[in-house]
Design a protein around this motif. Structure first.
Motif, PDB file in Angstrom:
ATOM      1  N   MET A   1       0.836  -1.196   0.000  1.00  0.00           N
ATOM      2  CA  MET A   1       0.000   0.000   0.000  1.00  0.00           C
ATOM      3  C   MET A   1       0.873   1.249   0.000  1.00  0.00           C
ATOM      4  O   MET A   1       2.005   1.232   0.475  1.00  0.00           O
ATOM      5  CB  MET A   1      -0.964  -0.003   1.185  1.00  0.00           C
TER       6      MET A   1
ATOM      7  N   PRO B   1       1.100   5.532   0.713  1.00  0.00           N
ATOM      8  CA  PRO B   1       0.467   6.663   1.404  1.00  0.00           C
ATOM      9  C   PRO B   1      -0.065   7.695   0.410  1.00  0.00           C
ATOM     10  O   PRO B   1       0.521   7.909  -0.656  1.00  0.00           O
ATOM     11  CB  PRO B   1       1.603   7.238   2.254  1.00  0.00           C
TER      12      PRO B   1
ATOM     13  N   HIS C   1      -4.046   5.464   2.919  1.00  0.00           N
ATOM     14  CA  HIS C   1      -3.246   4.570   2.078  1.00  0.00           C
ATOM     15  C   HIS C   1      -4.131   3.978   0.988  1.00  0.00           C
ATOM     16  O   HIS C   1      -5.321   3.753   1.204  1.00  0.00           O
ATOM     17  CB  HIS C   1      -2.631   3.435   2.893  1.00  0.00           C
TER      18      HIS C   1
ATOM     19  N   THR D   1      -7.088  -1.522   5.806  1.00  0.00           N
ATOM     20  CA  THR D   1      -6.561  -0.173   5.654  1.00  0.00           C
ATOM     21  C   THR D   1      -7.006   0.486   4.364  1.00  0.00           C
ATOM     22  O   THR D   1      -7.385   1.658   4.335  1.00  0.00           O
ATOM     23  CB  THR D   1      -5.017  -0.190   5.706  1.00  0.00           C
ATOM     24  N   THR D   2      -6.983  -0.272   3.262  1.00  0.00           N
ATOM     25  CA  THR D   2      -7.251   0.324   1.948  1.00  0.00           C
ATOM     26  C   THR D   2      -8.624  -0.014   1.387  1.00  0.00           C
ATOM     27  O   THR D   2      -9.167   0.730   0.572  1.00  0.00           O
ATOM     28  CB  THR D   2      -6.209  -0.150   0.916  1.00  0.00           C
TER      29      THR D   2
END
Length: 266
Positions: free
Chosen positions: A10, A12, A29, A154-155
């Motif tokens: 991933m 940022p 991210h 997270t993504t």
């Protein structure tokens, strides 16, 4: 397992968040995506969009499920050029792609490719597996898979896949922007580790379509499970192939579309 992810899975990125009638910059991210080209014995085979991790497993799994190799030890060497995202692979005997039949570009994210003759060959003989798995183990495996991926949490931009052996919780999972890529990476890992696949459940977060089914059939995987749905073509093929499909796996229930004899109520 190889974790060939120098770029990172991933990246940022700064976004502008709209919330409660206001705009504010914040950090987040996004899932990494690269075009990876497989060059086998100096012949370019395919370029696939993928997550830049587990690339050796991906190469092994893709070549196997596409019919270019019969086993992991058919691969003599692999070298990755990270600047060009090109994997140079040496195999014992490269099957001519023209002999494998017409290319079929698969559905979904990460655009993959299969060959029609390999799709036909993969379903000729039904799987003969006596494995039986408690339904609660399917639910536990899917629950584990949904929570284990930091990249997905997270993504939100990837699919995950894992394998459960005899109903036990998986020992690892693999993510990719393409659900079929994640499955190829899992299959490549199983091949390279010499895993007996007669008693495993392949769990995936993506829908179970016909190309996923063909990939599993190449390795004689008897049970596929997903939080998503199977397609009508995959259900028809699974009946012929002797593969059990469990879809819509939730905390308390799931639907068995084919060969329910492998699922135990208790």
């Amino acid at each position: 397992m190889d974790h060939d992810n120098e770029l990172g899975e991933m990246i940022p990125h700064t976004i502008t968040r709209y919330r409660n009638h206001s705009l504010k910059e914040e950090q987040t991210h996004v899932a990494a995506e690269v075009p990876l080209t497989f060059e086998v014995n100096d012949r370019e085979i395919a370029t696939l969009m993928c997550t830049p991790s587990h690339l050796k497993a991906f190469a092994c799994g893709f070549l196997f499920t596409s019919g270019f190799i019969k086993a992991a030890d058919d691969i003599l060497g692999m070298d990755l050029d990270r600047k060009k995202w090109r994997m140079e692979i040496r195999v014992r005997d490269l099957m001519d792609p023209d002999l494998l039949g017409k290319r079929v570009y698969t559905s979904g994210c990460g655009k993959g490719v299969m060959y029609t003759s390999m799709m036909e060959l993969s379903g000729r003989h039904p799987i003969e597996s006596s494995v039986r798995i408690p339904g609660e183990d399917i639910i536990r495996t899917m629950g584990w898979l949904q929570k284990c991926s930091t990249l997905h949490n997270t993504t939100g931009g990837v699919h995950s896949a894992a394998v459960s052996v005899n109903g036990a919780l998986p020992g690892f999972h693999i993510d990719d922007i393409g659900r079929h890529n994640a499955v190829d990476k899992i299959i490549g890992t199983l091949l390279m580790e010499g895993t007996d696949c007669s008693n495993i459940v392949l769990a995936t977060t993506g829908r179970i379509s016909s190309e996923i089914l063909h990939k599993a059939r190449r390795l004689d995987i008897p049970i596929l499970a997903s939080r998503g749905a199977p397609t009508h073509q995959s259900v028809l093929l699974a009946e012929e192939m002797g593969i059990t499909i469990a879809g819509f796996v939730r905390r308390t229930n799931f639907a068995v579309f084919t060969h329910a004899r492998r699922i135990l109520a208790r």
